[in-house]
Design a protein around this motif. Structure first.
Motif, short mmCIF file in Angstrom:
data_model
loop_
_atom_site.label_atom_id
_atom_site.label_comp_id
_atom_site.label_asym_id
_atom_site.label_seq_id
_atom_site.Cartn_x
_atom_site.Cartn_y
_atom_site.Cartn_z
N LEU A 1 -26.44 -55.45 85.08
CA LEU A 1 -26.63 -55.53 86.53
C LEU A 1 -26.35 -54.19 87.19
O LEU A 1 -27.10 -53.74 88.07
CB LEU A 1 -25.69 -56.60 87.12
CG LEU A 1 -25.72 -56.74 88.63
CD1 LEU A 1 -27.08 -57.25 89.10
CD2 LEU A 1 -24.62 -57.69 89.11
N GLY A 2 -25.28 -53.54 86.74
CA GLY A 2 -24.92 -52.24 87.30
C GLY A 2 -26.05 -51.23 87.12
O GLY A 2 -26.38 -50.48 88.04
N LYS A 3 -26.64 -51.21 85.94
CA LYS A 3 -27.73 -50.27 85.69
C LYS A 3 -28.94 -50.60 86.55
O LYS A 3 -29.53 -49.72 87.19
CB LYS A 3 -28.13 -50.30 84.21
CG LYS A 3 -29.30 -49.38 83.88
CD LYS A 3 -28.98 -47.93 84.17
CE LYS A 3 -30.18 -47.02 83.99
NZ LYS A 3 -29.86 -45.64 84.37
N LEU A 4 -29.34 -51.86 86.56
CA LEU A 4 -30.57 -52.24 87.27
C LEU A 4 -30.44 -52.01 88.77
O LEU A 4 -31.37 -51.49 89.40
CB LEU A 4 -30.91 -53.71 86.99
CG LEU A 4 -31.33 -54.02 85.55
CD1 LEU A 4 -31.55 -55.51 85.36
CD2 LEU A 4 -32.59 -53.24 85.16
N THR A 5 -29.31 -52.36 89.33
CA THR A 5 -29.17 -52.20 90.78
C THR A 5 -28.89 -50.75 91.15
O THR A 5 -29.11 -50.36 92.29
CB THR A 5 -28.06 -53.10 91.34
OG1 THR A 5 -26.85 -52.83 90.64
CG2 THR A 5 -28.42 -54.57 91.18
N GLY A 6 -28.43 -49.94 90.16
CA GLY A 6 -28.15 -48.55 90.46
C GLY A 6 -29.33 -47.61 90.29
O GLY A 6 -29.21 -46.42 90.55
N LEU A 7 -30.47 -48.14 89.88
CA LEU A 7 -31.64 -47.27 89.69
C LEU A 7 -32.00 -46.60 91.02
O LEU A 7 -32.04 -47.26 92.06
CB LEU A 7 -32.83 -48.08 89.16
CG LEU A 7 -32.67 -48.51 87.70
CD1 LEU A 7 -33.72 -49.55 87.33
CD2 LEU A 7 -32.76 -47.31 86.77
N PRO A 8 -32.30 -45.29 90.98
CA PRO A 8 -32.39 -44.52 92.21
C PRO A 8 -33.75 -44.60 92.89
O PRO A 8 -34.37 -43.59 93.17
CB PRO A 8 -32.11 -43.09 91.72
CG PRO A 8 -32.70 -43.08 90.36
CD PRO A 8 -32.49 -44.45 89.78
N PHE A 9 -34.22 -45.81 93.14
CA PHE A 9 -35.41 -45.91 93.97
C PHE A 9 -35.29 -47.16 94.83
O PHE A 9 -34.64 -48.14 94.46
CB PHE A 9 -36.71 -45.93 93.15
CG PHE A 9 -36.65 -46.70 91.86
CD1 PHE A 9 -36.65 -46.03 90.66
CD2 PHE A 9 -36.61 -48.09 91.85
CE1 PHE A 9 -36.60 -46.73 89.45
CE2 PHE A 9 -36.59 -48.80 90.66
CZ PHE A 9 -36.58 -48.11 89.46
N ALA A 10 -35.89 -47.09 96.00
CA ALA A 10 -35.78 -48.21 96.94
C ALA A 10 -36.94 -49.18 96.74
O ALA A 10 -36.76 -50.39 96.74
CB ALA A 10 -35.77 -47.67 98.36
N LYS A 11 -38.14 -48.61 96.58
CA LYS A 11 -39.33 -49.46 96.42
C LYS A 11 -39.90 -49.27 95.03
O LYS A 11 -40.02 -48.15 94.55
CB LYS A 11 -40.41 -49.08 97.45
CG LYS A 11 -40.13 -49.60 98.83
CD LYS A 11 -41.40 -49.60 99.69
CE LYS A 11 -42.02 -48.20 99.80
NZ LYS A 11 -43.23 -48.19 100.66
#
Lengths: 124, 124
Positions: free
Chosen positions: B50-60
């Motif tokens: 979860l930390g990795k997926l939500t931390g990915l540096p893009f908004a869209k």
């Protein structure tokens, strides 16, 4: 338990070396319940898989691995492998990108290929 | 036994819809022994994933599936999935090619993700 990363690396090195030099020998890596999906076609069993691999319409082929990732895939010691790379075929100067995933299953002190899915990747 | 091709299609449609709209909800698809390899990094367990997926540096982000293949991966009803596709991120006009492989494992009348490996694919 064997180091799954090391097994994955040794397997893929061997697999593509054999593929590029002596394709028919790859049949030893599969069993009768093994599956190969190659582009849009699905094959099961050593005979069908051998037929597809040896029937591919190119004489010369070179695989170049770009990335190789592995994870344990079962409590029984299976290993999931994901490869991306480039494929040079015959006299074509332009490499094609491909991806291939394997599941390796331990048996008799070695591993065989239970699952094998191959896809060319086209630029988006 | 469920049709593995249909399960694979339903899973990937759901996975990328959630990824592109509500990334944190993906955590429900993983368990504590699940593994994610994302480019060069490996994660295990719902918290780390979860930390990795939500931390990915893009908004869209928008995933477009180009190919989807599946095979049965275990006698227990596991399913191996290989996806290739294109990824559109934020305001970038140029899509990136990617490949992703999953192993889905049946539990409690549904499936969870045991293995997940993601790689961008660069032209050869």
């Amino acid at each position: 338990m064997a180091d799954f990363q090391e097994v994955a690396k040794q397997f893929t090195d061997f697999y593509y070396k054999q593929f590029d030099s002596e394709r028919a020998s790859l049949v030893a890596l599969y069993r009768d319940h093994s599956m190969l999906t190659f582009e849009n076609e699905a094959f099961q069993g050593t005979g069908a898989i051998l037929g597809k691999l040896t029937g591919l319409p190119f004489a010369k082929v070179v695989h170049q691995i770009a990335t190789l990732d592995a994870q344990p895939s079962s409590e029984a010691g299976g290993i999931l492998v994901l490869v991306t790379g480039a494929l040079l075929v015959d006299e074509e100067a332009k490499p094609m990108s491909y991806t291939q995933t394997f599941q390796l299953v331990p048996a008799d002190g070695s591993y065989y290929v239970l699952n094998d899915i191959f896809r060319l990747v086209y630029a988006g």
